[in-house]
Motif scaffolding. Sequence first.
Motif, PDB file in Angstrom:
ATOM      1  N   ALA A 217       0.838  -1.203   0.000  1.00 30.93           N
ATOM      2  CA  ALA A 217       0.000   0.000   0.000  1.00 30.93           C
ATOM      3  C   ALA A 217       0.875   1.256   0.000  1.00 30.93           C
ATOM      4  O   ALA A 217       2.006   1.253   0.494  1.00 30.93           O
ATOM      5  N   THR A 218       0.337   2.314  -0.597  1.00 30.08           N
ATOM      6  CA  THR A 218       1.046   3.591  -0.670  1.00 30.08           C
ATOM      7  C   THR A 218       0.339   4.629   0.196  1.00 30.08           C
ATOM      8  O   THR A 218      -0.898   4.699   0.211  1.00 30.08           O
ATOM      9  N   VAL A 219       1.142   5.420   0.896  1.00 26.05           N
ATOM     10  CA  VAL A 219       0.596   6.499   1.717  1.00 26.05           C
ATOM     11  C   VAL A 219       1.101   7.825   1.151  1.00 26.05           C
ATOM     12  O   VAL A 219       2.306   8.072   1.097  1.00 26.05           O
ATOM     13  N   ARG A 220       0.170   8.659   0.688  1.00 23.68           N
ATOM     14  CA  ARG A 220       0.536  10.005   0.238  1.00 23.68           C
ATOM     15  C   ARG A 220       0.599  10.909   1.472  1.00 23.68           C
ATOM     16  O   ARG A 220      -0.420  11.152   2.110  1.00 23.68           O
ATOM     17  N   TRP A 221       1.795  11.386   1.761  1.00 24.44           N
ATOM     18  CA  TRP A 221       1.999  12.172   2.976  1.00 24.44           C
ATOM     19  C   TRP A 221       1.956  13.667   2.700  1.00 24.44           C
ATOM     20  O   TRP A 221       1.654  14.453   3.588  1.00 24.44           O
ATOM     21  N   GLY A 222       2.278  14.059   1.488  1.00 24.30           N
ATOM     22  CA  GLY A 222       2.381  15.474   1.191  1.00 24.30           C
ATOM     23  C   GLY A 222       3.698  16.014   1.716  1.00 24.30           C
ATOM     24  O   GLY A 222       4.736  15.376   1.568  1.00 24.30           O
ATOM     25  N   SER A 223       3.701  17.168   2.345  1.00 23.88           N
ATOM     26  CA  SER A 223       4.923  17.734   2.917  1.00 23.88           C
ATOM     27  C   SER A 223       5.122  17.184   4.333  1.00 23.88           C
ATOM     28  O   SER A 223       4.277  16.454   4.864  1.00 23.88           O
ATOM     29  N   ALA A 224       6.232  17.561   4.949  1.00 23.47           N
ATOM     30  CA  ALA A 224       6.513  17.109   6.316  1.00 23.47           C
ATOM     31  C   ALA A 224       5.755  17.924   7.351  1.00 23.47           C
ATOM     32  O   ALA A 224       5.800  17.599   8.545  1.00 23.47           O
ATOM     33  N   GLU A 225       5.057  18.957   6.921  1.00 26.62           N
ATOM     34  CA  GLU A 225       4.297  19.777   7.853  1.00 26.62           C
ATOM     35  C   GLU A 225       3.147  18.969   8.450  1.00 26.62           C
ATOM     36  O   GLU A 225       2.580  18.102   7.789  1.00 26.62           O
ATOM     37  N   GLU A 226       2.822  19.249   9.704  1.00 28.15           N
ATOM     38  CA  GLU A 226       1.748  18.569  10.449  1.00 28.15           C
ATOM     39  C   GLU A 226       1.967  17.062  10.540  1.00 28.15           C
ATOM     40  O   GLU A 226       1.007  16.285  10.621  1.00 28.15           O
ATOM     41  N   THR A 227       3.217  16.646  10.563  1.00 33.00           N
ATOM     42  CA  THR A 227       3.505  15.208  10.621  1.00 33.00           C
ATOM     43  C   THR A 227       2.849  14.513  11.806  1.00 33.00           C
ATOM     44  O   THR A 227       2.258  13.430  11.636  1.00 33.00           O
ATOM     45  N   PRO A 228       2.899  15.037  13.030  1.00 32.80           N
ATOM     46  CA  PRO A 228       2.248  14.328  14.145  1.00 32.80           C
ATOM     47  C   PRO A 228       0.752  14.100  13.903  1.00 32.80           C
ATOM     48  O   PRO A 228       0.231  13.018  14.206  1.00 32.80           O
ATOM     49  N   ARG A 229       0.082  15.109  13.364  1.00 31.43           N
ATOM     50  CA  ARG A 229      -1.349  14.969  13.108  1.00 31.43           C
ATOM     51  C   ARG A 229      -1.609  13.959  12.004  1.00 31.43           C
ATOM     52  O   ARG A 229      -2.526  13.125  12.096  1.00 31.43           O
ATOM     53  N   LYS A 230      -0.806  14.013  10.954  1.00 33.09           N
ATOM     54  CA  LYS A 230      -0.966  13.055   9.861  1.00 33.09           C
ATOM     55  C   LYS A 230      -0.732  11.630  10.343  1.00 33.09           C
ATOM     56  O   LYS A 230      -1.391  10.683   9.885  1.00 33.09           O
ATOM     57  N   ALA A 231       0.210  11.465  11.271  1.00 29.99           N
ATOM     58  CA  ALA A 231       0.493  10.136  11.807  1.00 29.99           C
ATOM     59  C   ALA A 231      -0.724   9.588  12.553  1.00 29.99           C
ATOM     60  O   ALA A 231      -1.051   8.395  12.433  1.00 29.99           O
ATOM     61  N   ARG A 232      -1.398  10.445  13.320  1.00 23.82           N
ATOM     62  CA  ARG A 232      -2.595   9.989  14.039  1.00 23.82           C
ATOM     63  C   ARG A 232      -3.711   9.617  13.068  1.00 23.82           C
ATOM     64  O   ARG A 232      -4.406   8.605  13.264  1.00 23.82           O
ATOM     65  N   VAL A 233      -3.866  10.423  12.020  1.00 21.40           N
ATOM     66  CA  VAL A 233      -4.905  10.129  11.026  1.00 21.40           C
ATOM     67  C   VAL A 233      -4.605   8.810  10.319  1.00 21.40           C
ATOM     68  O   VAL A 233      -5.503   7.972  10.120  1.00 21.40           O
ATOM     69  N   LEU A 234      -3.340   8.605   9.950  1.00 27.00           N
ATOM     70  CA  LEU A 234      -2.982   7.371   9.248  1.00 27.00           C
ATOM     71  C   LEU A 234      -3.231   6.152  10.129  1.00 27.00           C
ATOM     72  O   LEU A 234      -3.718   5.116   9.645  1.00 27.00           O
ATOM     73  N   THR A 235      -2.909   6.252  11.406  1.00 25.66           N
ATOM     74  CA  THR A 235      -3.134   5.124  12.314  1.00 25.66           C
ATOM     75  C   THR A 235      -4.603   4.726  12.317  1.00 25.66           C
ATOM     76  O   THR A 235      -4.937   3.532  12.315  1.00 25.66           O
ATOM     77  N   ALA A 236      -5.479   5.716  12.294  1.00 25.76           N
ATOM     78  CA  ALA A 236      -6.918   5.419  12.259  1.00 25.76           C
ATOM     79  C   ALA A 236      -7.324   4.811  10.916  1.00 25.76           C
ATOM     80  O   ALA A 236      -8.137   3.879  10.862  1.00 25.76           O
ATOM     81  N   LEU A 237      -6.741   5.317   9.826  1.00 22.16           N
ATOM     82  CA  LEU A 237      -7.117   4.829   8.495  1.00 22.16           C
ATOM     83  C   LEU A 237      -6.662   3.397   8.254  1.00 22.16           C
ATOM     84  O   LEU A 237      -7.297   2.653   7.492  1.00 22.16           O
ATOM     85  N   LEU A 238      -5.549   3.007   8.861  1.00 22.29           N
ATOM     86  CA  LEU A 238      -5.013   1.664   8.599  1.00 22.29           C
ATOM     87  C   LEU A 238      -5.932   0.557   9.088  1.00 22.29           C
ATOM     88  O   LEU A 238      -5.709  -0.623   8.766  1.00 22.29           O
ATOM     89  N   GLY A 239      -6.968   0.931   9.823  1.00 24.30           N
ATOM     90  CA  GLY A 239      -7.962  -0.066  10.209  1.00 24.30           C
ATOM     91  C   GLY A 239      -8.815  -0.509   9.034  1.00 24.30           C
ATOM     92  O   GLY A 239      -9.523  -1.525   9.121  1.00 24.30           O
ATOM     93  N   ARG A 240      -8.729   0.231   7.952  1.00 23.38           N
ATOM     94  CA  ARG A 240      -9.460  -0.124   6.730  1.00 23.38           C
ATOM     95  C   ARG A 240      -8.455  -0.622   5.701  1.00 23.38           C
ATOM     96  O   ARG A 240      -7.464   0.044   5.405  1.00 23.38           O
ATOM     97  N   LYS A 241      -8.694  -1.794   5.159  1.00 23.44           N
ATOM     98  CA  LYS A 241      -7.794  -2.367   4.165  1.00 23.44           C
ATOM     99  C   LYS A 241      -7.939  -1.621   2.850  1.00 23.44           C
ATOM    100  O   LYS A 241      -9.040  -1.450   2.313  1.00 23.44           O
ATOM    101  N   ALA A 242      -6.800  -1.144   2.313  1.00 20.24           N
ATOM    102  CA  ALA A 242      -6.819  -0.384   1.065  1.00 20.24           C
ATOM    103  C   ALA A 242      -5.437  -0.427   0.442  1.00 20.24           C
ATOM    104  O   ALA A 242      -4.470  -0.877   1.057  1.00 20.24           O
ATOM    105  N   SER A 243      -5.351   0.037  -0.786  1.00 23.78           N
ATOM    106  CA  SER A 243      -4.054   0.088  -1.461  1.00 23.78           C
ATOM    107  C   SER A 243      -3.486   1.503  -1.487  1.00 23.78           C
ATOM    108  O   SER A 243      -2.305   1.685  -1.765  1.00 23.78           O
ATOM    109  N   ASN A 244      -4.341   2.489  -1.186  1.00 21.15           N
ATOM    110  CA  ASN A 244      -3.878   3.879  -1.168  1.00 21.15           C
ATOM    111  C   ASN A 244      -4.492   4.626   0.013  1.00 21.15           C
ATOM    112  O   ASN A 244      -5.708   4.559   0.241  1.00 21.15           O
ATOM    113  N   TYR A 245      -3.624   5.306   0.742  1.00 16.95           N
ATOM    114  CA  TYR A 245      -4.060   6.156   1.847  1.00 16.95           C
ATOM    115  C   TYR A 245      -3.497   7.555   1.585  1.00 16.95           C
ATOM    116  O   TYR A 245      -2.326   7.695   1.242  1.00 16.95           O
ATOM    117  N   ASP A 246      -4.345   8.551   1.762  1.00 16.51           N
ATOM    118  CA  ASP A 246      -3.899   9.922   1.504  1.00 16.51           C
ATOM    119  C   ASP A 246      -4.144  10.771   2.761  1.00 16.51           C
ATOM    120  O   ASP A 246      -5.293  11.018   3.149  1.00 16.51           O
TER     121      ASP A 246
END
Length: 257
Positions: A217-246
């Motif tokens: 699976a690929t995770v589109r992170w964008g820039s490094a800004e707001e990394t802590p917040r993006k990390a929390r969002v990604l952790t929640a999203l990984l509960g859903r099986k997918a090939s792309n997370y943005d």
Amino acid sequence: MADEDYEEELGEDGDETRPPRLRLSRRGVLVLAVLGALVLGALGWTVFFSSALDVRKVAVQGLDSGKLSQDEVERALGSTARGPLARVDLDRAQQLVGKVPRVARVEVWRGWPHTLRVKVTERQPVAAIRADDGRFVQVDAEGVEFATDAQPPSGVPVVGLQLGEPANDALSVIDRPTLVRSAITVAAGLPPDVAKQAGSLTVYSYDDIRLQLASGATVRWGSAEETPRKARVLTALLGRKASNYDVSAPDAPAVSG
């Protein structure tokens, strides 16, 4: 008569006569002062100049990874860890051990009577950068490059640059080291469970960083800004099986595939 004798043995207030106080002569005081100085001098010489309290052992704590050895620490200390323990320059010893690439923090103190004690905290890799020779440079959360191995350490992403034409054109403004540091910021902010799944972290431009998971699976992170917040969002999203997370826009994350 007995009463008269008794009264003679009493003081003016009727107290019993006290024994005379012991008073030292000037010569006696001088002798004691000389003896005290000799004792202190002998003690000082024993502690600071004789071999009676020399450093005989260096005890190192914190060598948990198996990558940093006791010998490396002792070599770094060199002659600082020799001679009387009381004369060891602890600040200097700390500086010398702190120069070892794998050491993040160090404490040094005396363990009487013969031990110099050292506690190290080793750097932990958050990413690996592929060098021109194909080897992998380990980088910690502070962006410090501290080791190079033939293989990347497990559980951390490998950072790479695949810059498009716009990003290459902008290198005079945002250079390669800055782009690599952005990727390190993302790597350092990944939750442990996500970091273990991370395979690679590719920088296409300053605001286009992508994480490839071991699952494919690929995770589109964008820039490094707001990394802590993006990390929390990604952790929640990984509960859903997918090939792309943005998570490039953490207020409006997306899942597909």
